[in-house]
Design a protein around this motif. Structure first.
Motif, PDB file in Angstrom:
ATOM      1  N   TYR A   1      56.414  37.709  74.419  1.00 10.51           N
ATOM      2  CA  TYR A   1      54.998  37.361  74.444  1.00 10.51           C
ATOM      3  C   TYR A   1      54.209  38.523  73.842  1.00 10.51           C
ATOM      4  O   TYR A   1      54.361  39.673  74.250  1.00 10.51           O
ATOM      5  N   GLY A   2      53.346  38.215  72.898  1.00 16.07           N
ATOM      6  CA  GLY A   2      52.646  39.266  72.174  1.00 16.07           C
ATOM      7  C   GLY A   2      51.799  40.155  73.050  1.00 16.07           C
ATOM      8  O   GLY A   2      51.644  41.356  72.769  1.00 16.07           O
ATOM      9  N   TRP A   3      51.241  39.585  74.127  1.00 20.97           N
ATOM     10  CA  TRP A   3      50.368  40.394  74.982  1.00 20.97           C
ATOM     11  C   TRP A   3      51.158  41.407  75.806  1.00 20.97           C
ATOM     12  O   TRP A   3      50.565  42.298  76.405  1.00 20.97           O
ATOM     13  N   ASP A   4      52.489  41.272  75.807  1.00 20.77           N
ATOM     14  CA  ASP A   4      53.326  42.285  76.458  1.00 20.77           C
ATOM     15  C   ASP A   4      53.692  43.424  75.509  1.00 20.77           C
ATOM     16  O   ASP A   4      54.354  44.382  75.923  1.00 20.77           O
ATOM     17  N   ALA A   5      53.262  43.324  74.250  1.00 19.11           N
ATOM     18  CA  ALA A   5      53.606  44.345  73.266  1.00 19.11           C
ATOM     19  C   ALA A   5      52.629  45.507  73.263  1.00 19.11           C
ATOM     20  O   ALA A   5      52.886  46.523  72.624  1.00 19.11           O
ATOM     21  N   TYR A   6      51.511  45.363  73.976  1.00 19.64           N
ATOM     22  CA  TYR A   6      50.514  46.431  73.979  1.00 19.64           C
ATOM     23  C   TYR A   6      49.889  46.527  75.361  1.00 19.64           C
ATOM     24  O   TYR A   6      50.001  45.621  76.202  1.00 19.64           O
ATOM     25  N   GLU A   7      49.216  47.603  75.580  1.00 22.43           N
ATOM     26  CA  GLU A   7      48.367  47.737  76.762  1.00 22.43           C
ATOM     27  C   GLU A   7      47.109  48.484  76.360  1.00 22.43           C
ATOM     28  O   GLU A   7      47.130  49.312  75.449  1.00 22.43           O
ATOM     29  N   ARG A   8      46.044  48.148  77.024  1.00 18.36           N
ATOM     30  CA  ARG A   8      44.754  48.755  76.704  1.00 18.36           C
ATOM     31  C   ARG A   8      44.509  49.935  77.640  1.00 18.36           C
ATOM     32  O   ARG A   8      44.602  49.795  78.864  1.00 18.36           O
TER      33      ARG A   8
ATOM     34  N   GLY B   1      51.505  35.485  69.628  1.00 16.98           N
ATOM     35  CA  GLY B   1      50.356  35.648  70.508  1.00 16.98           C
ATOM     36  C   GLY B   1      49.933  37.073  70.783  1.00 16.98           C
ATOM     37  O   GLY B   1      49.455  37.371  71.878  1.00 16.98           O
ATOM     38  N   LEU B   2      50.085  37.959  69.795  1.00 17.49           N
ATOM     39  CA  LEU B   2      49.626  39.337  69.996  1.00 17.49           C
ATOM     40  C   LEU B   2      48.159  39.362  70.415  1.00 17.49           C
ATOM     41  O   LEU B   2      47.758  40.164  71.255  1.00 17.49           O
ATOM     42  N   GLN B   3      47.361  38.488  69.841  1.00 21.04           N
ATOM     43  CA  GLN B   3      45.922  38.529  70.099  1.00 21.04           C
ATOM     44  C   GLN B   3      45.440  37.369  70.971  1.00 21.04           C
ATOM     45  O   GLN B   3      44.243  37.176  71.155  1.00 21.04           O
ATOM     46  N   ARG B   4      46.388  36.604  71.527  1.00 17.85           N
ATOM     47  CA  ARG B   4      45.999  35.487  72.393  1.00 17.85           C
ATOM     48  C   ARG B   4      45.323  36.006  73.651  1.00 17.85           C
ATOM     49  O   ARG B   4      45.737  37.008  74.245  1.00 17.85           O
ATOM     50  N   ALA B   5      44.278  35.288  74.059  1.00 15.48           N
ATOM     51  CA  ALA B   5      43.589  35.615  75.308  1.00 15.48           C
ATOM     52  C   ALA B   5      43.231  34.305  75.999  1.00 15.48           C
ATOM     53  O   ALA B   5      42.641  33.418  75.392  1.00 15.48           O
ATOM     54  N   ASP B   6      43.593  34.167  77.273  1.00 12.30           N
ATOM     55  CA  ASP B   6      43.264  32.989  78.074  1.00 12.30           C
ATOM     56  C   ASP B   6      43.818  33.217  79.476  1.00 12.30           C
ATOM     57  O   ASP B   6      44.519  34.198  79.731  1.00 12.30           O
ATOM     58  N   PRO B   7      43.505  32.344  80.423  1.00 13.94           N
ATOM     59  CA  PRO B   7      43.994  32.552  81.791  1.00 13.94           C
ATOM     60  C   PRO B   7      45.508  32.556  81.915  1.00 13.94           C
ATOM     61  O   PRO B   7      46.061  33.227  82.796  1.00 13.94           O
ATOM     62  N   TRP B   8      46.236  31.813  81.057  1.00 12.52           N
ATOM     63  CA  TRP B   8      47.697  31.809  81.162  1.00 12.52           C
ATOM     64  C   TRP B   8      48.271  33.181  80.791  1.00 12.52           C
ATOM     65  O   TRP B   8      49.082  33.748  81.510  1.00 12.52           O
ATOM     66  N   SER B   9      47.849  33.722  79.671  1.00 15.23           N
ATOM     67  CA  SER B   9      48.338  35.046  79.272  1.00 15.23           C
ATOM     68  C   SER B   9      47.812  36.134  80.196  1.00 15.23           C
ATOM     69  O   SER B   9      48.403  37.218  80.292  1.00 15.23           O
TER      70      SER B   9
ATOM     71  N   VAL C   1      45.112  37.641  79.656  1.00 16.28           N
ATOM     72  CA  VAL C   1      44.340  38.564  78.824  1.00 16.28           C
ATOM     73  C   VAL C   1      42.870  38.212  78.918  1.00 16.28           C
ATOM     74  O   VAL C   1      42.468  37.058  78.723  1.00 16.28           O
ATOM     75  N   THR C   2      42.046  39.199  79.196  1.00 18.41           N
ATOM     76  CA  THR C   2      40.606  39.022  79.332  1.00 18.41           C
ATOM     77  C   THR C   2      39.875  39.881  78.306  1.00 18.41           C
ATOM     78  O   THR C   2      40.491  40.640  77.538  1.00 18.41           O
ATOM     79  N   ALA C   3      38.566  39.767  78.318  1.00 22.34           N
ATOM     80  CA  ALA C   3      37.772  40.593  77.405  1.00 22.34           C
ATOM     81  C   ALA C   3      37.954  42.076  77.704  1.00 22.34           C
ATOM     82  O   ALA C   3      37.809  42.924  76.822  1.00 22.34           O
ATOM     83  N   GLU C   4      38.282  42.391  78.939  1.00 22.22           N
ATOM     84  CA  GLU C   4      38.449  43.793  79.323  1.00 22.22           C
ATOM     85  C   GLU C   4      39.828  44.327  78.956  1.00 22.22           C
ATOM     86  O   GLU C   4      40.002  45.537  78.767  1.00 22.22           O
ATOM     87  N   THR C   5      40.826  43.451  78.862  1.00 19.07           N
ATOM     88  CA  THR C   5      42.189  43.922  78.625  1.00 19.07           C
ATOM     89  C   THR C   5      42.743  43.552  77.261  1.00 19.07           C
ATOM     90  O   THR C   5      43.810  44.053  76.877  1.00 19.07           O
ATOM     91  N   GLY C   6      42.058  42.689  76.515  1.00 21.76           N
ATOM     92  CA  GLY C   6      42.593  42.164  75.279  1.00 21.76           C
ATOM     93  C   GLY C   6      42.158  42.897  74.032  1.00 21.76           C
ATOM     94  O   GLY C   6      41.645  44.025  74.077  1.00 21.76           O
ATOM     95  N   ILE C   7      42.345  42.213  72.900  1.00 22.59           N
ATOM     96  CA  ILE C   7      42.068  42.790  71.583  1.00 22.59           C
ATOM     97  C   ILE C   7      40.899  42.041  70.967  1.00 22.59           C
ATOM     98  O   ILE C   7      41.002  40.853  70.669  1.00 22.59           O
TER      99      ILE C   7
END
Length: 777
Positions: A38-45, A71-79, A81-87
């Motif tokens: 999952y792309g959102w697991d490839a980074y952390e803010r 989904g590196l840049q995917r943001a939604d309740p499932w992932s 990822v929020t505006a505070e934690t995403g890209i």
């Protein structure tokens, strides 16, 4: 030492792929067909910015490369990822380049990674411009407009560093109980094919081997028949024969392949017990051998893992999918075991090489070996917003009208009461697969009406009821507000808005069960048995209409809800589908007459769920209907009213009879019809062409089939001739022999404003020694 051939940009893609494959180890090859992270697991803010995770570095090291990252840049309740934690948009290119740089600089061969993003109706990322959902796009009957919007969305994706856009296009709404109806262009294969072609052109640009740096590769979802699952149940089985499959569910896919689509995604459903991801007949026999498709096939999320139940273990399941023609995995645990499958003799390494070659070919086509990083590109958010609103405006469909109440600007209106659970909610009008919106983004229907109301017009508001359930505690306030108004705009419908409390399946589908407080009535995983408006909304409609104030019903929805006869309760009924963030302004423009309603139904509207199916192009068996209600739809496919009156003449054919071999070349005849604006307002009319086979053929005919449409603009009192070429693609059907052909017989070539209101001219097609037609356009 000279550069290897695969590094030569002047060499052909095929030669570069061949050279690179010859240099790869088995482990590296397996890495190229995997997309398991999952792309959102490839980074952390972090407070200082975004950093790559150890998990990402380990994934790259495990295969000395990475085929694709979803989904590196995917943001939604499932992932999560929020505006505070995403890209956000400002950081998208930077983070994408950091991912790419690590892959290129820390692997033996330096093969770039494909960055894959969801783009169902705009890029599903923070600050990505949201378009109306596909069902709204289909309601515009304007593929050229959609092509323009898709091109800008693709430009946004590439500007943020993405390469591949996943877009639903191939599913059809054959059963509106299905929660993913909003992702379809409609119920008709011809209409879906035209929008699929527009999508491919818009996203990928001019046809050719290379995909430009301002465009993206498109993967069309879902192949095939997912919209025809039993009972409208998500991911269930389909019960389709070969003719239904080819005539209805493969038409848009064939159009997308012919337009040059880079990839297709295998659907979850199965045919005759074989899931699509494991169907060699579908993925190789039809797609590659019959159609000549050379792009890649991607599995849907975790779909290959489902094959373990058939194959016995993950390695065998991966081998099964690979042999069938699935090239690229998505999140599963089976494709990482393909090296084991090769060593066990479950699949030949040459079969793996073929799949790897397709993944590499796409990377070459995108120019990633020459330019792996994001160059300075700018997209104009205002331009995309403008197009999103324009699509919304053209999608608004006037279903019923008393001829008096609308437009509101044409009558004295002191107070407009805006009522309903969808009146003041932007999240409830943007659909599924959307990222969180920044505060202040968009306009609700209430905000749009307040902004559009002329001076001296007061706009009041009451919620009236909840989106779901039967609570009536808010009815008194709504009745009071409606009673004090000159007209009441009642905004009802559904919602696909995912919330932080939503529960999800492993593949991201929402889990909305009885007792779940989440107010979702549509979207992936949200199938309905009952299509009527919820109890509270129905009670609100009854209570407001009982006040005697004229009622305008606006349905904000992701599926056609079953509608009762509203003649005595509503002066007008409009469907706005999910019109996107700026849909409120679009609805207001139509209600106040700044824009005339232009939408046409891309799907039939049922009277009840009990009468399904009601699609217009069923087999022509002459069924009379049920004893307790008609079998016909409440509103037919293609239907849509305007603020004026339009009259159609009888269609005319340039010749009444032709031999079948005359259809081997260019269109040998033309159908024309005179269309006249007999009212006092200008109109943009969608003139529709249908074909009905009344005699002959080797298979039973359908009631009628859409085979063309053209939009004409007419001033008051103006008329014009709308013309349609009639060629093999117009008359061809899928024969008993399993091929597309024009067969001798009698046809009615029909024109009209909808599938229910047509007039026809008879055409006789006589036999000849030759006459094999082409497939559908």
């Amino acid at each position: 030492m000279s550069e290897p051939l695969f590094r030569d940009p002047e060499a052909s893609v095929a030669d570069r792929v061949r050279d690179l494959l010859s240099r790869m180890t088995l482990t590296e090859k397996v890495g190229q067909v995997n997309q398991r992270m999952y792309g959102w697991d490839a980074y952390e803010r972090t407070p200082s910015g975004h950093r790559l995770t150890d998990a990402f570095r380990a994934e790259v090291a495990a295969y000395d490369g990475m085929g694709a990252l979803y989904g590196l840049q995917r943001a939604d309740p499932w992932s999560g990822v929020t505006a505070e934690t995403g890209i956000g948009a400002a950081d998208g290119a930077r983070v994408s380049d950091a991912v790419q740089r690590h892959v290129v600089e820390n692997t033996r061969l330096g093969i770039p990674v494909l960055l894959v993003e969801e783009m169902p109706h705009g890029v599903q990322a923070l600050d990505g411009t949201v378009l109306p959902v596909n069902l709204a796009v289909g309601a515009t009957w304007n593929p050229e407009l959609y092509e323009e919007a898709a091109a800008l969305a693709a430009g946004q994706l590439r500007a943020r560093g993405g390469h591949v856009a996943l877009v639903s296009a191939l599913d059809l709404v054959r059963d509106p109980r299905w929660g993913r109806a909003e992702e379809c262009f409609g119920e008709d294969p011809y209409l879906a094919a035209r929008f699929t072609e527009a999508l491919v052109r818009g996203v990928q640009g001019p046809a050719g081997e290379r995909i430009g740096p301002d465009r993206a590769a498109v993967v069309l979802k879902h192949f095939a028949g997912q919209g025809a699952t039993v009972g409208g149940r998500n991911s269930a089985a389909t019960e389709l024969g070969a003719r239904e499959l080819h005539e209805i569910h493969l038409v848009a896919a064939l159009a997308g392949v012919r337009a040059g689509a880079a990839g297709l995604m295998a659907a979850y459903n199965e045919f005759d017990g074989v899931p699509c991801a494991a169907s060699r007949r579908l993925l190789t026999g039809i797609l590659r051998e019959q159609w000549g498709f050379g792009g890649l096939v991607m599995a849907d999320g975790l779909a290959i893992d489902r094959l373990v139940r058939m194959a016995g273990d993950p390695a065998a399941a991966g081998a099964m999918a690979l042999r069938a023609g699935t090239d690229l995995s998505l999140w599963d645990d089976c494709y990482p075991r393909l090296a084991e499958a090769v060593r066990r003799g479950l699949v030949d390494e040459a079969t793996l090489d073929t799949a790897v070659g397709r993944v590499l070919a796409l990377k070459f086509r995108l120019g990633l070996f020459e330019e792996p990083y994001t160059s300075a590109r700018v997209t104009d958010p205002a331009r995309v917003e403008e197009l999103s609103e324009r699509v919304a405006r053209e999608s608004v469909t006037l279903l019923e009208h008393d001829g008096v109440t609308l437009p509101l600007a044409g009558r004295p209106v002191g107070t407009v009461a805006v009522i309903g659970p969808n009146a003041d909610s932007v999240p409830q009008q943007i659909g599924d697969y959307t990222a969180p919106q920044r505060p202040g983004t968009g306009s609700s229907v209430l905000a749009g009406l307040r902004a559009a109301a002329p001076a001296g017009t007061d706009v009041t508001y009451a919620r009236g009821c909840g989106l779901i359930g039967g609570d009536r505690s808010e009815l008194p306030e709504a009745v009071a507000v409606a009673s004090a108004a000159d007209v009441a705009v009642l905004v009802l419908g559904g919602s696909s808005a995912r919330e932080s409390g939503t529960r999800f399946d492993a593949n991201g589908a929402a889990v909305v069960a009885s007792g779940n407080p989440v107010e979702m009535t549509c979207g992936e995983g949200v199938d309905l048995a009952e299509l009527a408006l919820p109890e509270g909304q129905s009670a609100l409609l009854d209570a407001v209409s009982a006040t005697g104030t004229p009622v305008v019903v606006v349905l904000v929805q992701g599926r056609p809800h079953a509608l009762p006869d509203l003649t005595d309760r509503a002066a007008a009924v409009l469907s706005a589908w999910y019109p996107g963030p700026w849909g409120g302004r679009a609805v207001a423009d139509v209600l106040f007459g700044r824009s005339a309603p232009q939408g046409r139904l891309p799907v039939s509207v049922p009277r009840s769920a009990a009468q399904l199916p009601v699609f217009y192009n069923g087999k022509d068996h002459g069924y009379r209907g049920y004893v307790d209600q008609p079998a016909t739809a409440r509103h037919a496919f293609g239907h849509g009213l305007s603020y004026t009156t339009v009259e159609y003449g009888t269609p005319r054919l340039s010749v009444p009879s032709l031999a079948v071999d005359r259809f081997d070349g260019p269109a040998p005849l033309c159908c024309t019809v005179r269309v006249a604006n007999t009212g006092a307002r200008p109109v943009r009319e969608t003139v529709q062409l249908y074909v009905r086979r009344v005699l002959g053929g080797t298979s039973w005919p359908r009631v009628r089939e859409l085979r063309g449409f053209v939009r004409v603009e007419l001033a008051p009192g103006e008329s014009t001739e709308a013309g349609f070429p009639v060629d093999a693609a117009v008359l061809a059907s899928f024969t008993y022999a399993g091929e597309w052909a024009v067969e001798p017989g009698e046809f009615l070539i029909e024109t009209g404003p909808s599938s229910r209101l047509t007039q026809g001219a008879r055409l006789t097609v006589t036999a000849a020694p030759t006459g094999r037609g082409t497939g559908p356009r």
